[in-house]
Structures are given as structure tokens and as C-alpha cells.
Design a protein around this motif. Structure first.
Motif, PDB file in Angstrom:
ATOM      1  N   MET A  77       1.794   5.540  -7.193  1.00 49.96           N
ATOM      2  CA  MET A  77       1.289   5.353  -5.820  1.00 49.96           C
ATOM      3  C   MET A  77       1.125   3.871  -5.528  1.00 49.96           C
ATOM      4  O   MET A  77       1.653   3.354  -4.576  1.00 49.96           O
ATOM      5  CB  MET A  77      -0.046   6.078  -5.674  1.00 49.96           C
ATOM      6  N   THR A  78       0.402   3.203  -6.443  1.00 48.10           N
ATOM      7  CA  THR A  78       0.221   1.761  -6.246  1.00 48.10           C
ATOM      8  C   THR A  78       1.551   1.042  -6.252  1.00 48.10           C
ATOM      9  O   THR A  78       1.748   0.086  -5.541  1.00 48.10           O
ATOM     10  CB  THR A  78      -0.655   1.169  -7.375  1.00 48.10           C
ATOM     11  N   ASP A  79       2.500   1.539  -7.095  1.00 55.69           N
ATOM     12  CA  ASP A  79       3.801   0.870  -7.175  1.00 55.69           C
ATOM     13  C   ASP A  79       4.459   0.792  -5.813  1.00 55.69           C
ATOM     14  O   ASP A  79       4.996  -0.232  -5.429  1.00 55.69           O
ATOM     15  CB  ASP A  79       4.748   1.649  -8.101  1.00 55.69           C
ATOM     16  N   LEU A  80       4.465   1.915  -5.095  1.00 55.80           N
ATOM     17  CA  LEU A  80       5.079   1.931  -3.765  1.00 55.80           C
ATOM     18  C   LEU A  80       4.384   0.936  -2.852  1.00 55.80           C
ATOM     19  O   LEU A  80       5.031   0.167  -2.156  1.00 55.80           O
ATOM     20  CB  LEU A  80       4.983   3.339  -3.151  1.00 55.80           C
ATOM     21  N   LEU A  81       3.064   0.965  -2.856  1.00 48.50           N
ATOM     22  CA  LEU A  81       2.329   0.053  -1.980  1.00 48.50           C
ATOM     23  C   LEU A  81       2.570  -1.400  -2.378  1.00 48.50           C
ATOM     24  O   LEU A  81       2.847  -2.237  -1.511  1.00 48.50           O
ATOM     25  CB  LEU A  81       0.828   0.374  -1.997  1.00 48.50           C
ATOM     26  N   PHE A 130      10.352  14.134  -4.635  1.00 45.08           N
ATOM     27  CA  PHE A 130       9.968  12.724  -4.566  1.00 45.08           C
ATOM     28  C   PHE A 130       8.553  12.578  -4.022  1.00 45.08           C
ATOM     29  O   PHE A 130       7.993  13.511  -3.450  1.00 45.08           O
ATOM     30  CB  PHE A 130      10.967  11.957  -3.689  1.00 45.08           C
ATOM     31  N   ALA A 131       8.007  11.375  -4.178  1.00 43.10           N
ATOM     32  CA  ALA A 131       6.610  11.105  -3.787  1.00 43.10           C
ATOM     33  C   ALA A 131       6.516  10.813  -2.292  1.00 43.10           C
ATOM     34  O   ALA A 131       6.168   9.710  -1.867  1.00 43.10           O
ATOM     35  CB  ALA A 131       6.070   9.932  -4.609  1.00 43.10           C
ATOM     36  N   VAL A 132       6.822  11.818  -1.476  1.00 40.90           N
ATOM     37  CA  VAL A 132       6.885  11.642  -0.025  1.00 40.90           C
ATOM     38  C   VAL A 132       5.515  11.284   0.554  1.00 40.90           C
ATOM     39  O   VAL A 132       5.390  10.405   1.409  1.00 40.90           O
ATOM     40  CB  VAL A 132       7.445  12.917   0.642  1.00 40.90           C
ATOM     41  N   THR A 133       4.458  11.966   0.090  1.00 38.80           N
ATOM     42  CA  THR A 133       3.116  11.655   0.606  1.00 38.80           C
ATOM     43  C   THR A 133       2.695  10.239   0.219  1.00 38.80           C
ATOM     44  O   THR A 133       2.096   9.514   1.024  1.00 38.80           O
ATOM     45  CB  THR A 133       2.104  12.702   0.121  1.00 38.80           C
ATOM     46  N   ASP A 134       3.042   9.821  -0.999  1.00 36.03           N
ATOM     47  CA  ASP A 134       2.725   8.444  -1.401  1.00 36.03           C
ATOM     48  C   ASP A 134       3.462   7.433  -0.524  1.00 36.03           C
ATOM     49  O   ASP A 134       2.913   6.388  -0.158  1.00 36.03           O
ATOM     50  CB  ASP A 134       3.112   8.208  -2.865  1.00 36.03           C
ATOM     51  N   LEU A 135       4.713   7.741  -0.179  1.00 34.34           N
ATOM     52  CA  LEU A 135       5.480   6.855   0.705  1.00 34.34           C
ATOM     53  C   LEU A 135       4.834   6.807   2.091  1.00 34.34           C
ATOM     54  O   LEU A 135       4.729   5.728   2.698  1.00 34.34           O
ATOM     55  CB  LEU A 135       6.923   7.326   0.813  1.00 34.34           C
ATOM     56  N   ALA A 136       4.404   7.977   2.584  1.00 33.81           N
ATOM     57  CA  ALA A 136       3.731   8.024   3.893  1.00 33.81           C
ATOM     58  C   ALA A 136       2.486   7.147   3.870  1.00 33.81           C
ATOM     59  O   ALA A 136       2.280   6.308   4.767  1.00 33.81           O
ATOM     60  CB  ALA A 136       3.373   9.466   4.246  1.00 33.81           C
ATOM     61  N   CYS A 137       1.666   7.319   2.846  1.00 30.42           N
ATOM     62  CA  CYS A 137       0.419   6.545   2.758  1.00 30.42           C
ATOM     63  C   CYS A 137       0.694   5.048   2.632  1.00 30.42           C
ATOM     64  O   CYS A 137       0.054   4.228   3.291  1.00 30.42           O
ATOM     65  CB  CYS A 137      -0.397   7.014   1.552  1.00 30.42           C
ATOM     66  N   ALA A 138       1.650   4.697   1.779  1.00 32.50           N
ATOM     67  CA  ALA A 138       1.914   3.280   1.515  1.00 32.50           C
ATOM     68  C   ALA A 138       2.488   2.574   2.743  1.00 32.50           C
ATOM     69  O   ALA A 138       2.121   1.427   3.047  1.00 32.50           O
ATOM     70  CB  ALA A 138       2.857   3.138   0.326  1.00 32.50           C
ATOM     71  N   ALA A 154      18.701   3.522   4.375  1.00 28.24           N
ATOM     72  CA  ALA A 154      19.264   3.634   3.027  1.00 28.24           C
ATOM     73  C   ALA A 154      18.485   2.782   2.028  1.00 28.24           C
ATOM     74  O   ALA A 154      18.315   3.180   0.865  1.00 28.24           O
ATOM     75  CB  ALA A 154      20.734   3.237   3.039  1.00 28.24           C
ATOM     76  N   ARG A 155      17.975   1.645   2.467  1.00 23.43           N
ATOM     77  CA  ARG A 155      17.193   0.803   1.547  1.00 23.43           C
ATOM     78  C   ARG A 155      15.810   1.405   1.303  1.00 23.43           C
ATOM     79  O   ARG A 155      15.267   1.323   0.190  1.00 23.43           O
ATOM     80  CB  ARG A 155      17.090  -0.620   2.117  1.00 23.43           C
ATOM     81  N   THR A 156      15.237   2.054   2.323  1.00 24.35           N
ATOM     82  CA  THR A 156      13.979   2.773   2.123  1.00 24.35           C
ATOM     83  C   THR A 156      14.195   3.949   1.169  1.00 24.35           C
ATOM     84  O   THR A 156      13.330   4.270   0.348  1.00 24.35           O
ATOM     85  CB  THR A 156      13.409   3.251   3.476  1.00 24.35           C
ATOM     86  N   ALA A 157      15.383   4.586   1.249  1.00 19.89           N
ATOM     87  CA  ALA A 157      15.713   5.680   0.321  1.00 19.89           C
ATOM     88  C   ALA A 157      15.676   5.195  -1.125  1.00 19.89           C
ATOM     89  O   ALA A 157      15.136   5.878  -2.011  1.00 19.89           O
ATOM     90  CB  ALA A 157      17.093   6.252   0.655  1.00 19.89           C
ATOM     91  N   LYS A 158      16.230   4.023  -1.383  1.00 19.33           N
ATOM     92  CA  LYS A 158      16.211   3.455  -2.746  1.00 19.33           C
ATOM     93  C   LYS A 158      14.776   3.280  -3.237  1.00 19.33           C
ATOM     94  O   LYS A 158      14.444   3.611  -4.373  1.00 19.33           O
ATOM     95  CB  LYS A 158      16.962   2.117  -2.760  1.00 19.33           C
ATOM     96  N   LEU A 159      13.910   2.768  -2.365  1.00 24.15           N
ATOM     97  CA  LEU A 159      12.491   2.585  -2.716  1.00 24.15           C
ATOM     98  C   LEU A 159      11.880   3.917  -3.160  1.00 24.15           C
ATOM     99  O   LEU A 159      11.198   3.994  -4.184  1.00 24.15           O
ATOM    100  CB  LEU A 159      11.733   2.034  -1.505  1.00 24.15           C
ATOM    101  N   LEU A 160      12.137   4.976  -2.393  1.00 25.51           N
ATOM    102  CA  LEU A 160      11.551   6.284  -2.689  1.00 25.51           C
ATOM    103  C   LEU A 160      12.143   6.874  -3.966  1.00 25.51           C
ATOM    104  O   LEU A 160      11.402   7.362  -4.832  1.00 25.51           O
ATOM    105  CB  LEU A 160      11.813   7.231  -1.510  1.00 25.51           C
ATOM    106  N   ILE A 161      13.463   6.829  -4.111  1.00 31.40           N
ATOM    107  CA  ILE A 161      14.125   7.428  -5.274  1.00 31.40           C
ATOM    108  C   ILE A 161      13.657   6.759  -6.563  1.00 31.40           C
ATOM    109  O   ILE A 161      13.341   7.418  -7.553  1.00 31.40           O
ATOM    110  CB  ILE A 161      15.657   7.321  -5.133  1.00 31.40           C
ATOM    111  N   GLU A 162      13.583   5.432  -6.544  1.00 31.47           N
ATOM    112  CA  GLU A 162      13.237   4.701  -7.775  1.00 31.47           C
ATOM    113  C   GLU A 162      11.771   4.846  -8.145  1.00 31.47           C
ATOM    114  O   GLU A 162      11.394   4.598  -9.280  1.00 31.47           O
ATOM    115  CB  GLU A 162      13.631   3.228  -7.630  1.00 31.47           C
ATOM    116  N   HIS A 163      10.952   5.269  -7.193  1.00 32.76           N
ATOM    117  CA  HIS A 163       9.544   5.480  -7.504  1.00 32.76           C
ATOM    118  C   HIS A 163       9.339   6.715  -8.382  1.00 32.76           C
ATOM    119  O   HIS A 163       8.334   6.824  -9.092  1.00 32.76           O
ATOM    120  CB  HIS A 163       8.733   5.620  -6.215  1.00 32.76           C
ATOM    121  N   GLY A 164      10.290   7.653  -8.336  1.00 29.08           N
ATOM    122  CA  GLY A 164      10.182   8.837  -9.186  1.00 29.08           C
ATOM    123  C   GLY A 164       9.440   9.982  -8.518  1.00 29.08           C
ATOM    124  O   GLY A 164       9.169   9.945  -7.323  1.00 29.08           O
TER     125      GLY A 164
END
Length: 449
Positions: free
Chosen positions: A1-5, A31-39, A381-391
């Protein structure tokens, strides 16, 4: 979670301050969709907080609610006695090909016409499926794109990382800031009640990402004017996305409307655009011309597939980028399903929208400090990379929506009364509220208030 933020904070040049995310649970996803939303929402709010700190010496605290952030990534409006129109055209969606899967995006009439120019007229999904099944994915994707339509073959993340466009976009920064040396020395006219009072936002974006950005800026007191072509409509999302905005229509191909557009741009502080990379250039409103018309402009651009590589001028939408980049394929494996499984919400759109808002706020903070304008470029597409790599995300489900999630105000829209969900973020001492209800596209004159 912190990683995304922290990744997002680093991309935006924000301090790596921890921001509390309250409540528990997450949208079910590979994927960590809620974490992405929050971050992403947290970053937009932190950018407001930093602007306030620069102007007043007071640094407001930020806090994001996990449940509300997740729900806002779906829709914020709750109609009373009426229903939102369907989001999708009847033949839009995923289809099996000879060798895999493809998604056809046919929501706009001209995009459906493009697909049917390749496949033949299709009255329903069954007819479309029979025709798609005769093609290979790669050939059909290329044929629809050549016809100026929108399609995406399902690829895995591993395939996308070897694809020329995947390689190009993955080498881009999450937010690409570009300096400009033209000046606009205007003092801050805002307040804690309305941090963006006096700021004019010219919004040339469609569907979800850009409109999410301008909706957030409108909630902070900005004067948002959205411009659409005369023929464009997106009925499924207009009630959700036009909150707080005035909406007008112009045709940038006609001389009279071009003059009107130039006069609007001249007075704009922030321009949001989501056209393909070369589209404004082709209309005669390229970067240099925009700066000439509006010195000190804050120029924030969104592209589906990135700003470099062979697909930089390709039409794209969130659902297509999910297919191209490996998200739908990973979802299928995660759910052990027999077909592509996208994210539970259009998270690339919404997250990129909040990142666009944050970018505009960072550039505005800089302009108030130095007088210089600037620009930012982002892509789905670049936001997709952020989400995918977060796990992967957490497995704990969100508590279901209930009436307590709604704000108390009744919004009187052209379609009927509605409630909005409570705002998913708190910025201490700063209300996020909208002066105007949602409205139909083209319901205002193309002029600043």
C-alpha cells in the motif's frame, strides 16, 4: 500500500509523508485496485495540502477512506427514482478469436461503424461473435485500428513487456513534467473554503480519466468549462462526471468556433486534454501554439498508450489497455475463468484522473511560486504498469454500500434527483464540495463565468 503511495509521491515531487487510509477491505481483484484508488486520491489531496501550505503556512492533514475511495472508482451518483443509462454499447466487449481473445470498444457510433466496416453489420453479440471467431487476434486488432476503430488483443504482461509499445511506455515516467519559460504572475485568489477560486480549467477530455481530474478540481472551487464536439455523447457517464462543471460544445474545425476556443484558452489557467498525441497538433493547436495563446498555461495531457512508441497515436480506453497490458489475462488466471477478467472498476481511468489533478495542482503551486507555466503528460498504460508491478491486493472484502455512505444534500439533475456518495478524502479545514449539479453535455454557452 505504502509502495503505491510513495511511488506516486515520488513521481509528483510530493513529500513522502505517510497518509492514513481508514476502514478495511478491498475490491476483489488480482491487483491492489483499492490501494491504487486510495493512493491516487491521497496524492491529489496532498497536492492541495502542499498548495495551502505554500500560500498560508498551514499544512492540512489528509486522510482517505478505503471503502468510499473504492466506490468512487465505480460511480459517485445514486439516482432517486431514475436509472443511469447503460455504460456499454450492446456489441462492445470481449470475443474469442481463432487463437485467443480480443476486445472491441464500440460505445461511440463511429467506433462501432469502424468495427462493422471490417466485420460486417452485426445486430447483436451472437452475430459479432460468429464473425470475430474467423479472425486471428492480431489480424483483427490491426484491421479495426486501420479502420479508425478501437480494439485490443488480449496479451499477457510478459508479452506486453516484449511488445514495442510495452517497451516504450514502460520506459516513460509515471508523470512526465516539462518546464516552460513563459510567465503568468497571478496571485492566489483562493481560500481554505475554496483553494482554487479564480482558477479557470478548460477541459477537453472525455469519458472518465480527464473528467475525473476536472471534477476533483471543481470540488475545490475551480471554474471548470468542458468542451465537446457537437456530435459527441457519453450518456452512461455524464451524470457521474459533469458534477461541478459547465459544459459547452464547439467544432474546432470551423473558423468561428476556433476563434471562440482561442479566446477561452487565452484566459485559461489549466488545460486538460485527452486527445490522441497528435490530434491537437493536427488541429493547429500544438504545444507552441497553445503557449503563444496562453503564456503561463498549465497544460496536462492524457494519452491511452503512452507518448512514445509505435502506438502513441492509437485510440484507446481503459478496458482496451487492460487487455493489451496483461491485466485481463492475469485476472482470468486469478479467477480461473474461461474468459478475460478485467478489473472490477475502470481503475486506470480513475487513478490517472486523480494523478492528472495532482499534476495540475503541483504545476499551479510552482506557477504561484515562480510565475512559470508547465506541462505534464500521463497515460493509462503507464498507470497500468504501476498497478501490475505492485502485485496482488488483499482478499478481505469491503463492507457493502449502505445509505450512510451518501451525503445529505439532494442534487437536482436534469434526469431527476440524486445523492452523491460522501467524499472519499478529508483535507482538514478544506471542504470538497460542488456548486453545480451534474448537467447534460452542451447545456452551457462556451464562455467563462
Amino acid at each position: 500500500m505504502t509502495d503505491l503511495l510513495t511511488s506516486i509521491q515520488a513521481a509528483l515531487g510530493l513529500p513522502r509523508t505517510p497518509i492514513p487510509f481508514t476502514d478495511r477491505g478491498a475490491l476483489p481483484s488480482a491487483f491492489a485496485v483499492t490501494d491504487l484508488a486510495c493512493a491516487s486520491i491521497a496524492a491529489a489531496a496532498q497536492a492541495v495540502s502542499e498548495l495551502i501550505w505554500q500560500q498560508t503556512g498551514n499544512l492540512p492533514a489528509v486522510e482517505v477512506d478505503r471503502r468510499l475511495a473504492s466506490f468512487w472508482f465505480s460511480t459517485s451518483i445514486r439516482p432517486i427514482g431514475w436509472q443511469l443509462p447503460p455504460l456499454w454499447d450492446p456489441v462492445a466487449g470481449d470475443y474469442a478469436t481463432q487463437d485467443g481473445w480480443i476486445r472491441l470498444h464500440t460505445n461511440a457510433p463511429h467506433h462501432r461503424a469502424a468495427a462493422e466496416s471490417v466485420l460486417g453489420a452485426c445486430a447483436d453479440r451472437a452475430a459479432m461473435a460468429a464473425k470475430v471467431a474467423q479472425w486471428t487476434s492480431t489480424d483483427l486488432e490491426q484491421a479495426v485500428v486501420n479502420a479508425k476503430g478501437c480494439a485490443a488483443e488480449m496479451r499477457s504482461w510478459a508479452q506486453w513487456q516484449k511488445h514495442p509499445q510495452g517497451l516504450a511506455v514502460n520506459a516513460e515516467p509515471l508523470v512526465h513534467f516539462l518546464d516552460s519559460h513563459d510567465e503568468s504572475r497571478q496571485p492566489w485568489q483562493g481560500s481554505l473554503a475554496q483553494p482554487l477560486a479564480g482558477i479557470k480549467v478548460l477541459d477537453l477530455t472525455r469519458v472518465l480519466a480527464g473528467p475525473t481530474a476536472s471534477r476533483f478540481l471543481a470540488g475545490l472551487g475551480a471554474d471548470v468549462l468542458r468542451i465537446d464536439p457537437y456530435t459527441w455523447n457519453e450518456p452512461g457517464v455524464v451524470p457521474d462526471m459533469t458534477l461541478g462543471k459547465r459544459c459547452a460544445r464547439l467544432d474546432l474545425q470551423t473558423p468561428a468556433d476556433r476563434v471562440v476556443f482561442e479566446s477561452l484558452l487565452k484566459d485559461a489557467d489549466i488545460l486538460l486534454h485527452g486527445y490522441r498525441a497528435d490530434a491537437l497538433e493536427n488541429l493547429g493547436f500544438g504545444v507552441e501554439r497553445r503557449r503563444q495563446i496562453a503564456p503561463g498555461l498549465i497544460d496536462v495531457g492524457l494519452n491511452a498508450y503512452g507518448w512514445s512508441g509505435p502506438w502513441q497515436n492509437r485510440r484507446g480506453f481503459d478496458s482496451l489497455v487492460q487487455m493489451s497490458s496483461g491485466i485481463a489475462e492475469a485476472g482470468q488466471r486469478w479467477q480461473q475463468a474461461d474468459k478475460p477478467t478485467p478489473l472490477p472498476v475502470q481503475a486506470l481511468d480513475h487513478a490517472t484522473g486523480y494523478l492528472m489533478a495532482a499534476s495540475a495542482l503541483r504545476l499551479l503551486t510552482e506557477r504561484l511560486n515562480t510565475g512559470h507555466g508547465g506541462s505534464a503528460r500521463l497515460s493509462l498504460a503507464r498507470t497500468a504498469k504501476l498497478l501490475i508491478e505492485h502485485g496482488p491486493g488483499t482478499g478481505e472484502a469491503l463492507r457493502a454500500k449502505d445509505e450512510r455512505d451518501q451525503g445529505s444534500c439532494l442534487e437536482q439533475t436534469p434526469w431527476g434527483p440524486a445523492h452523491r456518495l460522501q467524499v472519499p478524502v478529508k483535507i482538514s479545514g478544506i471542504p470538497i464540495q460542488w456548486a453545480l449539479p451534474a448537467t447534460e453535455l452542451g447545456s452551457h454557452r462556451p464562455q467563462w463565468t
